[in-house]
Design an enzyme around this catalytic site. Sequence first.
Site, mmCIF file in Angstrom:
data_model
loop_
_atom_site.group_PDB
_atom_site.id
_atom_site.type_symbol
_atom_site.label_atom_id
_atom_site.label_comp_id
_atom_site.label_asym_id
_atom_site.label_seq_id
_atom_site.Cartn_x
_atom_site.Cartn_y
_atom_site.Cartn_z
ATOM 1 N N GLY A 37 0.817 -1.206 0.000
ATOM 2 C CA GLY A 37 0.000 0.000 0.000
ATOM 3 C C GLY A 37 0.849 1.253 0.000
ATOM 4 O O GLY A 37 1.975 1.248 0.503
ATOM 5 N N SER A 38 0.308 2.339 -0.550
ATOM 6 C CA SER A 38 0.980 3.632 -0.432
ATOM 7 C C SER A 38 0.728 4.203 0.959
ATOM 8 O O SER A 38 -0.041 3.644 1.744
ATOM 9 C CB SER A 38 0.464 4.589 -1.507
ATOM 10 O OG SER A 38 0.872 4.149 -2.780
ATOM 11 N N HIS A 79 3.336 4.775 3.017
ATOM 12 C CA HIS A 79 4.486 4.378 3.839
ATOM 13 C C HIS A 79 5.786 4.962 3.281
ATOM 14 O O HIS A 79 6.867 4.468 3.589
ATOM 15 C CB HIS A 79 4.604 2.856 3.867
ATOM 16 C CG HIS A 79 3.359 2.147 4.273
ATOM 17 N ND1 HIS A 79 2.770 2.358 5.500
ATOM 18 C CD2 HIS A 79 2.571 1.262 3.620
ATOM 19 C CE1 HIS A 79 1.668 1.606 5.587
ATOM 20 N NE2 HIS A 79 1.531 0.944 4.460
ATOM 21 N N HIS A 95 -0.576 0.452 9.437
ATOM 22 C CA HIS A 95 -1.834 0.977 8.902
ATOM 23 C C HIS A 95 -2.725 1.473 10.030
ATOM 24 O O HIS A 95 -3.936 1.606 9.875
ATOM 25 C CB HIS A 95 -2.579 -0.096 8.115
ATOM 26 C CG HIS A 95 -1.710 -0.813 7.149
ATOM 27 N ND1 HIS A 95 -1.082 -2.001 7.459
ATOM 28 C CD2 HIS A 95 -1.336 -0.496 5.897
ATOM 29 C CE1 HIS A 95 -0.360 -2.384 6.415
ATOM 30 N NE2 HIS A 95 -0.495 -1.488 5.462
#
Lengths: 333, 333
Positions: A54-55, A57, A219
């Site tokens: 996922g973006s 990070h 997250h």
Amino acid sequence: MKKLINAPDRVVTEALEGMAAAHPDLLTVHLDPAYIMRADAPVKGKAALVSGGGSGHEPMHGGYVGRGMLDAACPGAVFTSPTPDQILAATRAVTGEQGALHIVKNYTGDVMNFDMAADLAREEGLRLEAVIIDDDVAVKDSLYTAGRRGVGGTILAEKICGGAAEAGADLGSLARLCRDVNASVRSMGVALTSCTVPHVGKPSFELGEDEMEFGIGIHGEPGRKRVGMESADRIADMLMQPILEDLPFRRGDPVLLFVNGLGGTPLIELYIVYRAAHRIAQAHGLTVARSLVGSYITSLEMAGTSITLLRLTDEMTRYWDAPCVTPALRWGA
Amino acid sequence: MKKLINAPDRVVTEALEGMAAAHPDLLTVHLDPAYIMRADAPVKGKAALVSGGGSGHEPMHGGYVGRGMLDAACPGAVFTSPTPDQILAATRAVTGEQGALHIVKNYTGDVMNFDMAADLAREEGLRLEAVIIDDDVAVKDSLYTAGRRGVGGTILAEKICGGAAEAGADLGSLARLCRDVNASVRSMGVALTSCTVPHVGKPSFELGEDEMEFGIGIHGEPGRKRVGMESADRIADMLMQPILEDLPFRRGDPVLLFVNGLGGTPLIELYIVYRAAHRIAQAHGLTVARSLVGSYITSLEMAGTSITLLRLTDEMTRYWDAPCVTPALRWGA
């Protein structure tokens, strides 16, 4: 929600366009499906390294694409796994006769989609291996994970395997080395504030003025417990003890100590945490042979820190020290 | 106030101890008076570069000490000028026969204390030059400044002059080059949130949920105006136009475009700002020849960004590209 963005649904695409504009010498960026690759990939005679997730990070993983580290990275939507077609396209673009290693953080969606992409790539005749990183000692299962989560150890695996790949290691050796790193690395984090996913528009969770989430996931997944605020020294100790006990790390082990910022914590605080963690490591009899301090695996603007400890072999140290030229990690020739 | 610290009055000392522990190969840290120097200083036959200023802007300046950049940095208390005795001790420690250049941001206390230290150093027989950086176009005078403030251009001056010093430039040439950089660089910033000085314990100023401080200073000094929140593209334009008009930058100019984070803004947002700023520069007819994106001059955990634009000469580009090995900027051999 105050963010330097134009629209929630354009965050990832526009950040990728920014990366392409800022680093034309290092990277080539594809937008549909989205992936970032070394400008000179596929590199003849070299096994490829592909990661993603996922973006939100950043700089992980796109910031680690370049000579001596990743050949390609697949950014999903914010806090969302990349799709199999993204991963397949990236893998295709960078993989030659030496095959490719997928480095995958242990989240259910990531593992499933990398697995699907690997199957499809193999059907096309590509040689594929995959290693799953699960270094977070905080919790056994979590919101998006069966088993432990993959966190800061991922970056160390990418750098060390990247050095080995550049030096000509074959696919089997790279997979073995990546598993060695994963088996020797442990991490844990703490959040002082939440973060806000752009398309959600409000904080992922709430923390009181005197609270912190101990064992936080990247997250914003719940950790071990919500506790009162503590001093930096005490927080470092609360993170280091479970890490030290888990492997376990033993007197005389040479280690790489990595103190990471979660996105909203300034560097001056990370050095205060590093100071404490380094003293704890020394008191435990470890030799801190290498260090990394900075915001390398983040959760948007979350304030907080994570500590990652890797027991080094000579092989790992050699490839950690090897040159790399990426937007976010850069040293050597 | 939630911070990863132990006590407000130990923040700077403990962060310095952390830097010393993390970078023993690069730095030597002295605590009383406080300064950070290259582990191999004084470097024989090389003119020295010394900078400094209040803490809370990390990695500036201590993170820029190392081969190819600064020989020493003097960190004051948070948002407070270093004292003359700090600056004198640092200068003494790193200065040989080739003398030293003080690179000073234009804040009243910094200028006064560097000036006093330079006088004392000259009385001891050291050759000293000083260049004052004042690249912030936001305001003419400010809370701590007569004239313009020194901000992001300082880092570019330190890198470029550091490259030249390493290549053997003499003190006069370094001072001339540093003045050239200052004459060719312009910056402006915007804050989305305030920051909290540890020993104060509450935010330096208040900003509403839909407000930003346009033209913010790096100590939270007021800027040009307080305005409503805008999109990243619009914010980039509001920062770029005053910068472009000020020098002025002209069609065909090769430039270095530096998009900086103020400490609490994640990298994904900085790349969205970079994308917009790069397009504006191109639309203005500029050639973006070099880029820098990241949190390099910060205001503790302040959210926001600043843009710095430098018109490059061939000489500046050559020394920008030259190797440097510091904790925060590292490339080349």
